[in-house]
Design a protein around this motif. Structure first.
Motif, PDB file in Angstrom:
ATOM      1  N   ALA A 238     185.634  64.810  56.608  1.00  0.00           N
ATOM      2  CA  ALA A 238     184.601  65.382  57.470  1.00  0.00           C
ATOM      3  C   ALA A 238     183.831  66.471  56.730  1.00  0.00           C
ATOM      4  CB  ALA A 238     185.231  65.945  58.741  1.00  0.00           C
ATOM      5  N   ALA A 239     184.526  67.295  55.958  1.00  0.00           N
ATOM      6  CA  ALA A 239     183.859  68.360  55.204  1.00  0.00           C
ATOM      7  C   ALA A 239     182.930  67.778  54.146  1.00  0.00           C
ATOM      8  CB  ALA A 239     184.894  69.272  54.561  1.00  0.00           C
ATOM      9  N   TYR A 240     183.398  66.765  53.418  1.00  0.00           N
ATOM     10  CA  TYR A 240     182.547  66.127  52.407  1.00  0.00           C
ATOM     11  C   TYR A 240     181.352  65.438  53.067  1.00  0.00           C
ATOM     12  CZ  TYR A 240     185.921  66.943  48.666  1.00  0.00           C
ATOM     13  OH  TYR A 240     186.738  67.527  47.733  1.00  0.00           O
ATOM     14  N   GLY A 241     181.570  64.802  54.189  1.00  0.00           N
ATOM     15  CA  GLY A 241     180.478  64.136  54.902  1.00  0.00           C
ATOM     16  C   GLY A 241     179.431  65.123  55.382  1.00  0.00           C
ATOM     17  N   ALA A 242     179.875  66.264  55.928  1.00  0.00           N
ATOM     18  CA  ALA A 242     178.934  67.287  56.382  1.00  0.00           C
ATOM     19  C   ALA A 242     178.160  67.860  55.207  1.00  0.00           C
ATOM     20  CB  ALA A 242     179.682  68.390  57.122  1.00  0.00           C
ATOM     21  N   SER A 243     178.831  68.059  54.085  1.00  0.00           N
ATOM     22  CA  SER A 243     178.165  68.580  52.893  1.00  0.00           C
ATOM     23  C   SER A 243     177.127  67.578  52.379  1.00  0.00           C
ATOM     24  CB  SER A 243     179.201  68.869  51.810  1.00  0.00           C
ATOM     25  OG  SER A 243     178.570  69.260  50.618  1.00  0.00           O
ATOM     26  N   ALA A 244     177.489  66.310  52.316  1.00  0.00           N
ATOM     27  CA  ALA A 244     176.555  65.282  51.858  1.00  0.00           C
ATOM     28  C   ALA A 244     175.367  65.173  52.807  1.00  0.00           C
ATOM     29  CB  ALA A 244     177.266  63.934  51.734  1.00  0.00           C
ATOM     30  N   GLY A 245     175.609  65.270  54.096  1.00  0.00           N
ATOM     31  CA  GLY A 245     174.525  65.228  55.072  1.00  0.00           C
ATOM     32  C   GLY A 245     173.579  66.403  54.908  1.00  0.00           C
ATOM     33  N   SER A 246     174.133  67.576  54.638  1.00  0.00           N
ATOM     34  CA  SER A 246     173.310  68.764  54.433  1.00  0.00           C
ATOM     35  C   SER A 246     172.436  68.609  53.183  1.00  0.00           C
ATOM     36  CB  SER A 246     174.199  69.998  54.301  1.00  0.00           C
ATOM     37  OG  SER A 246     173.433  71.127  54.012  1.00  0.00           O
ATOM     38  N   VAL A 247     173.018  68.110  52.109  1.00  0.00           N
ATOM     39  CA  VAL A 247     172.255  67.891  50.873  1.00  0.00           C
ATOM     40  C   VAL A 247     171.167  66.840  51.110  1.00  0.00           C
ATOM     41  CG1 VAL A 247     172.396  66.973  48.526  1.00  0.00           C
ATOM     42  CG2 VAL A 247     174.080  68.635  49.330  1.00  0.00           C
TER      43      VAL A 247
ATOM     44  N   LEU B  41     167.072  67.276  50.754  1.00  0.00           N
ATOM     45  CA  LEU B  41     166.240  66.439  49.881  1.00  0.00           C
ATOM     46  C   LEU B  41     165.139  65.721  50.660  1.00  0.00           C
ATOM     47  CD1 LEU B  41     168.906  64.823  47.532  1.00  0.00           C
ATOM     48  CD2 LEU B  41     167.214  66.556  46.936  1.00  0.00           C
ATOM     49  N   LEU B  42     165.477  65.237  51.849  1.00  0.00           N
ATOM     50  CA  LEU B  42     164.491  64.501  52.638  1.00  0.00           C
ATOM     51  C   LEU B  42     163.383  65.412  53.159  1.00  0.00           C
ATOM     52  CD1 LEU B  42     166.786  62.057  54.618  1.00  0.00           C
ATOM     53  CD2 LEU B  42     165.226  61.502  52.767  1.00  0.00           C
ATOM     54  N   ASN B  43     163.703  66.655  53.437  1.00  0.00           N
ATOM     55  CA  ASN B  43     162.698  67.587  53.956  1.00  0.00           C
ATOM     56  C   ASN B  43     161.864  68.226  52.856  1.00  0.00           C
ATOM     57  OD1 ASN B  43     163.248  67.201  56.659  1.00  0.00           O
ATOM     58  ND2 ASN B  43     164.906  68.697  56.646  1.00  0.00           N
ATOM     59  N   ARG B  44     162.242  68.030  51.616  1.00  0.00           N
ATOM     60  CA  ARG B  44     161.515  68.629  50.503  1.00  0.00           C
ATOM     61  C   ARG B  44     160.130  68.007  50.331  1.00  0.00           C
ATOM     62  NH1 ARG B  44     163.321  71.671  45.897  1.00  0.00           N
ATOM     63  NH2 ARG B  44     165.294  71.665  46.997  1.00  0.00           N
ATOM     64  N   LEU B  45     160.025  66.703  50.594  1.00  0.00           N
ATOM     65  CA  LEU B  45     158.744  66.003  50.421  1.00  0.00           C
ATOM     66  C   LEU B  45     158.127  65.693  51.782  1.00  0.00           C
ATOM     67  CD1 LEU B  45     159.688  63.450  47.633  1.00  0.00           C
ATOM     68  CD2 LEU B  45     158.547  65.636  47.352  1.00  0.00           C
ATOM     69  N   SER B  46     156.803  65.662  51.817  1.00  0.00           N
ATOM     70  CA  SER B  46     156.094  65.299  53.045  1.00  0.00           C
ATOM     71  C   SER B  46     156.121  63.779  53.210  1.00  0.00           C
ATOM     72  CB  SER B  46     154.652  65.803  52.969  1.00  0.00           C
ATOM     73  OG  SER B  46     153.921  65.037  52.032  1.00  0.00           O
ATOM     74  N   PRO B  47     155.790  63.289  54.411  1.00  0.00           N
ATOM     75  CA  PRO B  47     155.764  61.831  54.609  1.00  0.00           C
ATOM     76  C   PRO B  47     154.798  61.109  53.663  1.00  0.00           C
ATOM     77  CG  PRO B  47     155.815  62.928  56.721  1.00  0.00           C
ATOM     78  CD  PRO B  47     155.656  64.007  55.695  1.00  0.00           C
ATOM     79  N   ASP B  48     153.654  61.728  53.363  1.00  0.00           N
ATOM     80  CA  ASP B  48     152.720  61.099  52.425  1.00  0.00           C
ATOM     81  C   ASP B  48     153.320  61.011  51.026  1.00  0.00           C
ATOM     82  OD1 ASP B  48     150.776  60.697  54.318  1.00  0.00           O
ATOM     83  OD2 ASP B  48     149.746  62.599  53.909  1.00  0.00           O
TER      84      ASP B  48
END
Length: 79
Positions: A11-20, A24-31
Motif C-alpha cells: 500500500a505504501a509503495y502504491g501510494a508513492s507511485a500514485g503520487s509520483v 508527472l501527469l500534472n506537469r504538462l498541459s493537455p495540449d
C-alpha cells in the motif's frame, strides 16, 4: 503478521507511485500531452517499420540461401 507487513508495504509503495504519477501527469498541459502522444505514435510507427524491414530481409536472405543450397522445390516447365 508477516502478510500484514507485506500488505502495508504494498500500500505504501502504491501510494508513492500514485503520487509520483500524479505529479508527472500534472506537469504538462493537455495540449502538451497531445503533442507527446503524436510524437510517440510517430516513433512507434517508425520503430515498427524498421523492425518489419529487418525481419523481412532476414526471411528473404534465408529463402535465397535455401534456394542456392537445395534449388527450387518445383521445376518450372515440367508438367
Amino acid at each position: 503478521m508477516h502478510n500484514m507487513s507485506k500488505l502495508a508495504s504494498g500500500a505504501a509503495y502504491g501510494a508513492s507511485a500514485g503520487s509520483v504519477a500524479n505529479g508527472l501527469l500534472n506537469r504538462l498541459s493537455p495540449d502538451e500531452w497531445s503533442a507527446v502522444g503524436v510524437i510517440a505514435g510517430i516513433v512507434v510507427a517508425l520503430l515498427t517499420l524498421f523492425i518489419n524491414l529487418y525481419f523481412k530481409r532476414k526471411v528473404s536472405n534465408a529463402q535465397i540461401r535455401a534456394l542456392e543450397k537445395y534449388g527450387p522445390a518445383v521445376k518450372m516447365g515440367d508438367e
